[in-house]
Scaffold this active site. Structure first.
Site, PDB file in Angstrom:
ATOM      1  N   GLY A 102       0.819  -1.196   0.000  1.00 20.39           N
ATOM      2  CA  GLY A 102       0.000   0.000   0.000  1.00 20.39           C
ATOM      3  C   GLY A 102       0.856   1.250   0.000  1.00 20.39           C
ATOM      4  CE  LYS A 103       0.189   8.652   0.125  1.00 20.54           C
ATOM      5  NZ  LYS A 103      -0.810   9.752   0.214  1.00 20.54           N
ATOM      6  CD  GLU A 104       0.094   6.161   5.723  1.00 19.28           C
ATOM      7  OE1 GLU A 104      -0.135   5.419   6.693  1.00 19.28           O
ATOM      8  OE2 GLU A 104      -0.207   7.369   5.702  1.00 19.28           O
ATOM      9  CB  VAL A 106       5.388  -3.103   1.435  1.00 14.42           C
ATOM     10  CG1 VAL A 106       6.735  -2.911   2.101  1.00 14.42           C
ATOM     11  CG2 VAL A 106       5.409  -4.345   0.566  1.00 14.42           C
ATOM     12  CB  VAL A 107       2.401  -7.129   4.365  1.00 16.81           C
ATOM     13  CG1 VAL A 107       2.529  -8.392   5.221  1.00 16.81           C
ATOM     14  CG2 VAL A 107       1.687  -6.029   5.144  1.00 16.81           C
ATOM     15  CG  ASP A 237      -8.511   1.329   9.204  1.00 18.28           C
ATOM     16  OD1 ASP A 237      -9.462   1.933   8.667  1.00 18.28           O
ATOM     17  OD2 ASP A 237      -7.538   0.909   8.551  1.00 18.28           O
ATOM     18  CG  ASN A 242      -8.067  -3.486   7.955  1.00 19.10           C
ATOM     19  OD1 ASN A 242      -7.277  -3.746   7.047  1.00 19.10           O
ATOM     20  ND2 ASN A 242      -8.317  -2.254   8.350  1.00 19.10           N
ATOM     21  CG  ASP A 254      -3.977  -3.949   8.506  1.00 17.86           C
ATOM     22  OD1 ASP A 254      -2.818  -4.390   8.615  1.00 17.86           O
ATOM     23  OD2 ASP A 254      -4.597  -3.913   7.434  1.00 17.86           O
TER      24      ASP A 254
END
Length: 313
Positions: A102-104, A106-107, A237, A242, A254
């Site tokens: 994702g933008k913020e 990475v997994v 969230d 999630n 998350d």
């Protein structure tokens, strides 16, 4: 901190190779079975072993960095060192691909050997991209949490606290509901259990699979209640994105935005979580009532003022 571009990977590798003495002190493991064998090794043999092991470390570093290049990921040098130190410390044996990016954050998927059983284990390594993180948003969630005391001006401290918060929240929530087990954190890197099936495949999100929606809705209602009343946590969230599905059970991931129940934003985030869940299951044909859901979780009626505040958040 300046990001490392893919074409700078060799430069980073050279920088890491300068730390070879550190590696040698921390992970040197020669095939010497006892002290008597050490006494019979000549100085020339010892130099040969040192050189071979040094070559092995350098090759491992380059392989590791090359794998990141292949995945087209860009990290700063400090993050690369944190990732590499997971290998050095034998927490994982290798990173074997990306599960989600994702933008913020990475997994990565990682593999390792259990030190007690010797069995192969699957892990998830979550890495927050320091350059892309929304520090203002992070600060809102950290500011009212009595577990953390830090200066807002320090972006590095903010992201470290953010990962520490997710680490603590996972451990705390995991005592009551299904979550990945958090193993350790290194600044902006979090190592945890990989939620997967018997074949080692990552479990799907609730959004992406078909389940008994009536059963899942009832289970999630009870889990959120348990999380709020017993763990004193709000996910913050929660949505179909999630929640993973493993063995026909929900697993919650998350938790970085999770807050304790005493946090000033806890009611607002709880209302948002409940509405997200209700909206998803309503689309699946389940009869939902977010006001009744809120009362089930908290034991109190949903006040109009709290609901209005949640709408504007």
């Amino acid at each position: 901190m300046k990001n490392v571009k893919n074409n700078d990977i060799n430069t980073v590798s050279d920088d890491l190779d300068k730390d070879i003495s550190w590696d040698m002190e921390n992970i040197k493991e020669y095939d010497l079975k006892n002290e008597n064998e050490k006494e019979h090794i000549t100085k020339k043999d010892q130099q040969r072993i040192d050189k071979e092991y040094q070559k092995k470390i350098v090759e491992r570093k380059k392989k590791f960095l090359e794998s990141l290049k292949t995945e087209n990921e860009v990290f700063d040098k400090r993050t690369l060192m944190n990732l590499y130190n997971l290998l050095v410390g034998k927490h994982v044996d290798e990173l074997s691909g990306i599960i989600n990016s994702g933008k913020e954050a990475v997994v990565f998927r990682a593999e390792g050997t259990d030190s007690e059983t010797g069995e192969l284990e699957e892990y998830a390594v979550k890495v927050y991209r320091v350059s892309n993180c929304d520090f203002k948003t992070m600060w809102k969630y950290i500011q009212g949490d009595p577990r953390f005391h830090l200066k807002r001006s320090s972006t590095r401290q903010i992201i470290n606290a953010w990962v520490e918060k997710e680490f603590r929240n996972l451990l705390r929530a995991g005592d009551y509901i299904n979550t990945p087990f958090a193993i350790l954190k290194r600044e902006n890197v979090l190592l945890m259990e990989l939620i997967c099936d018997e074949d080692g495949n990552p479990c799907p999100r609730l959004k992406d699979c078909k389940v008994d929606y009536e059963k899942f809705y009832a289970q999630i209602r009870d889990d959120i209640k348990t999380l709020y009343q017993d763990a004193k946590l709000v996910h913050g969230d929660l949505s179909e994105y999630n929640i993973l599905v493993q063995d026909e059970e929900p697993v919650y991931i998350d938790f970085s935005q999770g807050v304790i129940s005493q946090h000033p934003l806890s009611k607002t985030l709880l209302i948002r979580d409940i509405k997200n869940v209700c909206n998803f299951f309503k689309r699946k044909g389940v009869k939902t009532d977010y006001q009744e859901f809120y009362k089930h979780v908290t034991g109190s009626e949903l006040h109009l003022l709290d609901e209005e505040l949640a709408k504007n958040y």
